[in-house]
Structure formats: structure tokens, C-alpha cells
Design a protein around this motif. Structure first.
Motif, short mmCIF file in Angstrom:
data_model
loop_
_atom_site.label_atom_id
_atom_site.label_comp_id
_atom_site.label_asym_id
_atom_site.label_seq_id
_atom_site.Cartn_x
_atom_site.Cartn_y
_atom_site.Cartn_z
N SER A 1 35.49 29.70 34.26
CA SER A 1 36.57 28.73 34.11
C SER A 1 36.26 27.78 32.96
O SER A 1 35.12 27.32 32.81
CB SER A 1 36.74 27.93 35.41
N GLU B 1 45.25 36.10 35.34
CA GLU B 1 44.62 36.05 36.66
C GLU B 1 45.63 36.34 37.78
O GLU B 1 45.78 35.56 38.72
CB GLU B 1 43.94 34.70 36.88
N THR C 1 40.76 37.25 33.47
CA THR C 1 40.22 37.01 34.81
C THR C 1 38.85 36.36 34.69
O THR C 1 38.18 36.46 33.65
CB THR C 1 40.10 38.32 35.61
N HIS C 2 38.43 35.68 35.76
CA HIS C 2 37.05 35.19 35.83
C HIS C 2 36.23 36.10 36.76
O HIS C 2 35.03 35.90 36.92
CB HIS C 2 37.01 33.75 36.36
N ASP C 3 36.89 37.09 37.35
CA ASP C 3 36.27 37.99 38.32
C ASP C 3 35.69 39.20 37.59
O ASP C 3 36.42 40.06 37.10
CB ASP C 3 37.31 38.43 39.34
N ARG D 1 44.46 46.07 42.29
CA ARG D 1 43.74 46.56 41.11
C ARG D 1 44.12 48.02 40.84
O ARG D 1 44.38 48.42 39.70
CB ARG D 1 42.23 46.44 41.29
N ARG E 1 43.36 42.46 46.88
CA ARG E 1 42.99 42.51 45.46
C ARG E 1 42.55 43.91 45.07
O ARG E 1 42.87 44.40 43.98
CB ARG E 1 41.87 41.50 45.16
N SER F 1 44.42 36.31 41.74
CA SER F 1 43.54 35.26 42.26
C SER F 1 44.04 34.65 43.57
O SER F 1 43.26 34.07 44.32
CB SER F 1 43.37 34.15 41.21
N ASN F 2 45.33 34.78 43.86
CA ASN F 2 45.88 34.20 45.10
C ASN F 2 45.87 35.18 46.27
O ASN F 2 46.33 34.83 47.36
CB ASN F 2 47.31 33.70 44.87
N GLN G 1 49.64 34.02 37.79
CA GLN G 1 48.96 34.09 39.07
C GLN G 1 49.80 33.51 40.20
O GLN G 1 49.60 33.86 41.37
CB GLN G 1 47.61 33.36 39.00
N GLU H 1 36.82 42.73 38.81
CA GLU H 1 38.11 43.11 38.23
C GLU H 1 37.93 43.59 36.80
O GLU H 1 38.49 44.61 36.39
CB GLU H 1 39.08 41.92 38.24
N SER I 1 42.40 31.75 29.15
CA SER I 1 43.82 31.57 29.43
C SER I 1 44.55 30.97 28.24
O SER I 1 45.70 31.31 27.96
CB SER I 1 44.02 30.71 30.67
#
Length: 355
Positions: free
Chosen positions: A38, A159, A191-193, A173, A169, A162-163, A82, A196, A43
Motif C-alpha cells: 500500500s 484491486e 493488487t497488493h496480494d 481469480r 477470491r 479485495s472485498n 474494488q 493474486e 493505483s
């Protein structure tokens, strides 16, 4: 579909510099995932491509044409957010076709394109419902349908999962991957994942503090990270990063915060000091006589297919990823050896890869 190029993109908000000289080329029809923690600027980069922000310097080209002067609606891109951004008073069909309605497309054309998009996303039976009647996964499919129906040159995903809960998820994907194969459209996914990122992208762009740390194929980045940051960010559980130096006999000495140290054999030339990376899966169980490390477990996570063991080797904190059949209790020691050729060495000052 179209190639997307970003040339020396710079962006700041007041005194805060967000992007510093971003140069990326996203091939026509590829699926590129921009990943990072983050606040790293990913973004903002996506919003610049969409036209929702304006770059302070640099150039953005879509299909070989500069688009920095164009409004978002004139760039022929579609963005999936998101938070879904659905109109609660409209049906699913009306939400999906809203952008076409605004552009004055004929009703028959809108209906046909909505039908095709809904079938591709497996929500054709939901067209008469309203958003409040849908699950989170269904709402995300509707948001994607609104992008698909426009048949844009570029898809942008900010993202989008993310929710959703962990199980959903995984399902989504697969849906996004399937949809990309079906449409063949150029896609940029933020994404920060890192899970993913690894599973979705043809290529990854790893960002940190407004710059690109590394880009390439997911497995190439995983197996040969360019910096200690990339090594630590890509991989779950995270890589073990330890202080190391050249031992008196030429081997690699891993030193902890106290007096304890571990000597590992190493065939190549070693720097005087370095950061040493060991992936958890490269710590292998072995016979006591072969042990290079004795790990005393203080937390054991049995996950079925694998067992994650956290603990101390002397005063070095390590994590090992072992087979699901491993049986070890907290406080028990397990002998381990390092898989030959698996060590990652990084400059102790800059964090850049040494070998």
C-alpha cells in the motif's frame, strides 16, 4: 486490443512524490499485474492510464498514440473498481448496459451485447435483479460485465477482489483468468496480494516507493528476485532474510543478533557482508548427521498439504515449509539442511542482488 507504453512517468501530490520515472511496456493482449505494498503508487499509475489523474511529466501511449490529452471516455479503456460502483436502482442488465446507453447506442444492440457479456460471466440468469439481491461475487461479475460490454482496447482492474472472502477470491481469480483467455484483451491488474499476482499475471511489475523494482515473468521474479525487497514481498511464507558474511574458511556465516552463528558451505565468491535469502521450502528435513541448521519450533501451522514451522536456530529466527506429513511439536528441534544452489545473496547496503 492495444499495446500500452508508459515513458518516464512522474506524479506527485503536493510535496509527496508518488511515481518517479516509470517506464513500462505492456504488450498487446497481455495480462500484466502491478503489485506492491500500500502506498507504492500502483493505483495512481492505473488512474493515470485511465485518465482519472494527470501525469506531471512523461507520456502514456495506447496503441502507439499519445493519450495524455484525452478525457477518460475518449481513451477506449474500461476500469473495474474494488467497490463495484453499481447503481442500486438499476437492474443488472441496466447496470451492464449503462455506458452504452449514455453513448446513445441502439436498444437492440445494447440488449445483444449485454446478453453476450452476461453469458461470458455466467450471470445471464441475474439480469432482472438489482445489486442488493446479489452476493459479493455476483456484484463483481456485474462490474466486470459493464467493462466487457464496451469491448475496450484495454481493461484496468483496481484491486477488484479485495472485498471478497478468501474462498471467493480463489473462484474469481479463475473467472478473471478464463475471461482474459476468452477475450484476449490487454489487461492491467493492480493488487497488493502477491498470490493474486503470481497466479494471474503473464508478467509482473513489482513496485516500491514509486519506482519499479523488477518486472518479468512471475516464476522468474520468484526464483531470481532482483532486490531483497522483491524477494521478501513475493512469496508466502516470506523468504528468510538474514545478515551474512564471509567466514574465515571461505564459507558463508549467518550471524544472529547475539553470539550464535551458522556456517553454510558456498561454492562461489562471497562478499565480506551481505543479506542472505533462504526460501522456507528450501530448508529440507534431514538426518541429524547431515544437519546444517537445528530449528527449535515455537509455532507450528499444520495446513494439510504442508506444515509451516516457525522457530529459532540459535538466535536466528527462521521459517520452514515442510510436507504435510511432518509431525513436530512446539519446543521440539528439527534437523534441516539448505537445498544446494538455493541461496539468494543481496548487497547489505543497496539490497541489489549479488548472486
Amino acid at each position: 486490443m492495444a499495446e500500452v507504453r508508459l515513458r518516464n512517468i512522474r506524479k506527485g501530490f503536493g510535496e509527496t512524490r508518488v511515481l518517479e520515472g516509470i517506464d513500462i511496456t505492456i504488450a498487446d493482449g497481455s495480462f500484466v499485474v502491478v503489485v506492491g505494498p500500500s502506498g507504492c503508487g500502483k493505483s495512481t499509475l492505473l488512474r493515470l492510464v485511465a485518465g482519472l489523474e494527470t501525469a506531471d511529466a512523461g507520456e502514456i501511449l495506447i496503441g502507439g498514440q499519445p493519450v495524455g490529452h484525452l478525457e477518460p471516455g475518449d481513451r477506449d479503456v474500461a476500469m473495474v473498481f474494488q467497490n463495484y460502483a453499481l447503481y442500486p436502482h438499476l437492474t443488472v442488465a441496466e447496470n451492464i448496459g449503462f455506458g452504452l446507453s449514455v453513448r446513445g447506442r441502439p436498444k437492440a444492440e445494447i440488449a445483444e451485447r449485454v446478453r453476450r457479456a452476461a453469458e461470458a460471466l455466467q450471470i445471464a440468469d441475474l439480469l432482472d435483479r438489482r445489486p442488493r439481491q446479489l452476493s459479493g461475487g455476483q456484484r463483481q461479475r456485474v462490474a466486470m460485465g459493464r467493462a466487457v460490454v464496451r469491448d475496450p482496447r484495454v481493461f484496468l482492474f483496481d484491486e477488484p477482489l479485495s472485498n471478497l472472502d478468501a474462498k471467493l477470491r480463489v473462484v474469481m481469480r479463475s473467472e478473471i483468468k478464463r475471461l482474459h483467455r476468452q477475450l484476449g484483451a490487454t489487461s492491467i491488474y493492480v493488487t497488493h496480494d502477491q498470490v493474486e499476482a503470481m497466479t494471474l499475471g503473464d508478467r509482473l511489475v513489482v513496485m516500491n516507493n514509486g519506482v519499479v523494482e523488477q518486472e518479468g515473468a512471475p516464476l522468474d521474479i520468484y526464483t531470481r528476485p532482483a532486490t531483497a525487497f522483491v524477494a521478501a514481498f513475493i512469496g508466502s511464507p516470506p523468504i528468510n532474510l538474514l545478515a551474512g558474511r564471509r567466514g574465515n574458511d571461505g564459507g558463508l556465516l549467518l550471524a544472529g543478533d547475539g553470539a550464535a552463528a551458522i556456517m553454510l558451505p558456498h561454492a562461489g565468491a562471497l562478499p565480506e557482508r551481505a543479506q542472505v535469502g533462504i526460501r522456507p521450502e528450501h530448508l529440507l528435513p534431514c538426518a541429524e548427521s547431515e544437519a546444517e541448521i537445528r530449528l527449535v519450533a515455537d509455532l507450528v501451522e499444520a495446513q494439510g498439504a504442508e506444515t509451516i514451522v516457525h522457530g529459532l536456530a540459535g538466535d536466528l529466527r527462521l521459517t520452514a515449509r515442510l510436507g504435510g506429513e511432518t509431525r513436530i511439536s512446539e519446543g521440539e528441534a528439527i534437523p534441516l539442511r539448505v537445498q544446494p544452489g538455493s541461496l539468494h545473496l543481496f548487497d547489505a547496503g543497496t539490497g541489489r542482488r549479488l548472486c
